[in-house]
Design a protein around this motif. Structure first.
Motif, PDB file in Angstrom:
ATOM      1  N   UNK A 243       0.835  -1.199   0.000  1.00  0.00           N
ATOM      2  CA  UNK A 243       0.000   0.000   0.000  1.00  0.00           C
ATOM      3  C   UNK A 243       0.869   1.248   0.000  1.00  0.00           C
ATOM      4  N   UNK A 244       0.598   2.146  -0.948  1.00  0.00           N
ATOM      5  CA  UNK A 244       1.469   3.293  -1.189  1.00  0.00           C
ATOM      6  C   UNK A 244       1.545   4.223   0.004  1.00  0.00           C
ATOM      7  N   UNK A 245       0.453   4.420   0.727  1.00  0.00           N
ATOM      8  CA  UNK A 245       0.489   5.343   1.863  1.00  0.00           C
ATOM      9  C   UNK A 245       1.381   4.826   2.982  1.00  0.00           C
ATOM     10  N   UNK A 246       1.646   3.543   3.002  1.00  0.00           N
ATOM     11  CA  UNK A 246       2.471   2.938   4.053  1.00  0.00           C
ATOM     12  C   UNK A 246       3.934   2.809   3.665  1.00  0.00           C
ATOM     13  N   UNK A 247       4.214   2.429   2.410  1.00  0.00           N
ATOM     14  CA  UNK A 247       5.612   2.172   2.045  1.00  0.00           C
ATOM     15  C   UNK A 247       6.143   3.090   0.952  1.00  0.00           C
ATOM     16  N   UNK A 248       5.283   3.925   0.383  1.00  0.00           N
ATOM     17  CA  UNK A 248       5.740   4.872  -0.621  1.00  0.00           C
ATOM     18  C   UNK A 248       5.853   4.294  -2.014  1.00  0.00           C
ATOM     19  N   UNK A 249       5.576   3.023  -2.188  1.00  0.00           N
ATOM     20  CA  UNK A 249       5.612   2.279  -3.457  1.00  0.00           C
ATOM     21  C   UNK A 249       6.815   1.347  -3.497  1.00  0.00           C
ATOM     22  N   UNK A 250       6.784   0.404  -4.407  1.00  0.00           N
ATOM     23  CA  UNK A 250       7.902  -0.514  -4.648  1.00  0.00           C
ATOM     24  C   UNK A 250       9.171   0.266  -4.978  1.00  0.00           C
ATOM     25  N   UNK A 251       9.021   1.329  -5.752  1.00  0.00           N
ATOM     26  CA  UNK A 251      10.167   2.132  -6.159  1.00  0.00           C
ATOM     27  C   UNK A 251      10.869   2.739  -4.951  1.00  0.00           C
ATOM     28  N   UNK A 252      10.101   3.153  -3.947  1.00  0.00           N
ATOM     29  CA  UNK A 252      10.683   3.772  -2.753  1.00  0.00           C
ATOM     30  C   UNK A 252      11.209   2.721  -1.783  1.00  0.00           C
ATOM     31  N   UNK A 253      10.385   1.775  -1.422  1.00  0.00           N
ATOM     32  CA  UNK A 253      10.757   0.872  -0.326  1.00  0.00           C
ATOM     33  C   UNK A 253      11.682  -0.255  -0.777  1.00  0.00           C
TER      34      UNK A 253
END
Length: 453
Positions: A243-253
């Motif tokens: 979930x993007x709000x939690x991890x910032x996306x695959x690209x970020x995390x």
């Protein structure tokens, strides 16, 4: 136990590899905001340093094991999470290996969204808190830890949006004023083979760096179906990597390590980014794109390309490829034996350097360095570098999700908050920031339509 400070030019090989704990302890969990104190005095080599763990999943448990493996007296005295089963599993895991260094009675096992405050408050000024919840909570927890006068190890990633990054940067500046030490979980920065090869690149071994390629290509990211009776918020936090709000996306995390390494090689941060991505084969009900491609430009016009994919039955590679004017390199997270080559054909005949030193456990070394700085009162604050690496990844997500070119200034100054009511939560029964539709599907970014910054 010896209290001799670690030689920072050497690698410790006896401490735990945090990825082992990731496999055995499952996903990291969550928690939540804000206090004040004066300038800290260093602990001394024989002084007991107490530790609190906030976020008791795999990453947090591994970080605690590394902290308890540092030279000098150290003891884990408090733990916090929103999930009791996560906390108990982590505690039992750590007790098995560090029975004499774990003293966390029931009254110091804190649960809930305010549990991080209680765990931090259980420490004395100058003790250490390990922040290892999902990244959405990192800015809030870091702020409070610094305000309360605690040294900090914060796992990556460090925020999920620009307002979070700005909070992290502000906390880092306050930590400097208080002489607090802060380490960030970009452990590749402390991998001796990588330090040595990048020093050679900076000395001109492959000529001027022209392009940097960051890759993370592997099978699908896991997903845990919602359990009977489980609240929507609890379900999303347990699946924070989806979930993007939690991890910032695959690209970020997931790609942050190799994006960080490429920027380290370049010795700079990019000035803009454009990219693309989508969700072609993934069927799990979450928010993840299954492929990402972000092209960054540096101020001298050179490029960095970050490519991520998590699909089955596809080519896989985890690492960085660097092209210089006269040679090339393969290095980064996922490449335990980095190498330099003359020219751009990476063959054995063209190899000009490889690491030949002792094994290096960079998970352990990053904690050794932090605790050494605390015990010997050395300057140590990785906040700004970690925040800028994270912002680089966030800028990539902004570009990919929006379909627009994004500048560094636009990314940093964005006021888009992915989870606006985070600090108001008191229960896992509170509403989650994103909700499924009537078919159980969650909103997914659509380039050209989504407002991502």
């Amino acid at each position: 136990m010896s209290t001799r400070a670690p030689n920072i030019t050497q690698c410790h090989t006896s401490g735990p590899d945090r990825r082992t704990f990731l496999k055995t302890s499952a996903l990291a969990s969550a928690l939540l905001t804000t206090g004040s104190l004066a300038r800290m005095v260093h602990a001394g080599e024989s002084h007991l340093i107490q530790v609190a763990l906030v976020g008791c999943g795999g990453r947090g448990t591994g970080a605690a094991a590394n902290a308890l493996s540092t030279p000098g007296p150290v003891k884990l005295i408090a733990m916090a999470d929103v999930f009791e089963d996560r906390l108990k599993a982590s505690l039992n895991n750590l007790k098995q290996s560090f029975a004499d260094k774990v003293d966390v009675p029931p009254e110091r096992q804190f649960l809930g969204f305010d549990a991080y405050k209680k765990a931090i408050d259980a420490l004395n000024p100058g003790d250490v808190v390990l922040l290892a919840t999902p990244p959405a909570f990192r800015p809030i927890h870091l702020e409070y830890a610094v305000q309360q006068g605690r040294h900090v190890f914060m796992e990556k990633s460090f925020a999920v949006d620009a307002p979070g990054i700005r909070r992290v940067l502000a906390a880092g500046k306050l930590a400097d004023q208080k002489n607090l030490k802060i380490a960030g979980g970009l452990m590749s920065r402390h991998y001796l083979p990588l330090e040595q090869i990048i020093e050679k690149i900076h000395d001109g071994a492959i000529g001027t760096v022209v392009t940097a390629w960051a890759y993370r290509m592997h099978g699908p990211v896991g997903f845990r179906p919602k359990q009977p009776g489980e609240s929507e918020l609890a379900h999303q936090i347990r699946n924070y990597i989806c979930f993007t709000w939690l991890n910032g996306s695959f690209l970020v995390d997931w790609l942050i390590h190799n994006i960080d390494v490429c920027c380290w090689v370049k010795g700079d941060w990019p000035v803009s980014c454009q990219g693309q991505g989508g969700r072609q084969v993934r069927t799990e009900p979450d928010q993840l794109f299954d492929h990402y491609a972000a092209e960054y430009t540096f101020k001298d016009g050179t490029r960095m390309f970050a490519q991520g994919r998590h699909m089955a039955n596809c080519w896989g590679f985890f690492g960085d490829v660097i092209h210089g004017a006269s040679g090339s390199a393969v290095l980064g997270e996922g490449i335990p034996d980095p190498r330099l080559y003359k020219g751009h054909l990476r063959t054995a005949d063209n190899e000009i350097w490889k690491y030949e030193g002792p094994p290096c456990n960079h998970y352990q070394r990053e904690l050794d360095l932090l605790f050494d700085a605390i015990r010997n009162d050395k300057p140590y604050n990785e906040t700004e570098r970690c925040a800028k690496s994270c912002l680089t990844a966030i800028m990539g997500r902004m570009a990919v999700e929006s379909g627009q070119e994004v500048t560094w200034e636009q990314a940093l100054n964005s006021n888009l908050v992915l989870a606006p009511d985070l600090e108001k939560w008191t229960s896992l029964d509170d509403p989650a920031p994103v909700q499924p539709d009537e078919n159980g599907r969650y909103p997914v970014a659509m380039p050209g339509f989504t407002k991502a910054f």
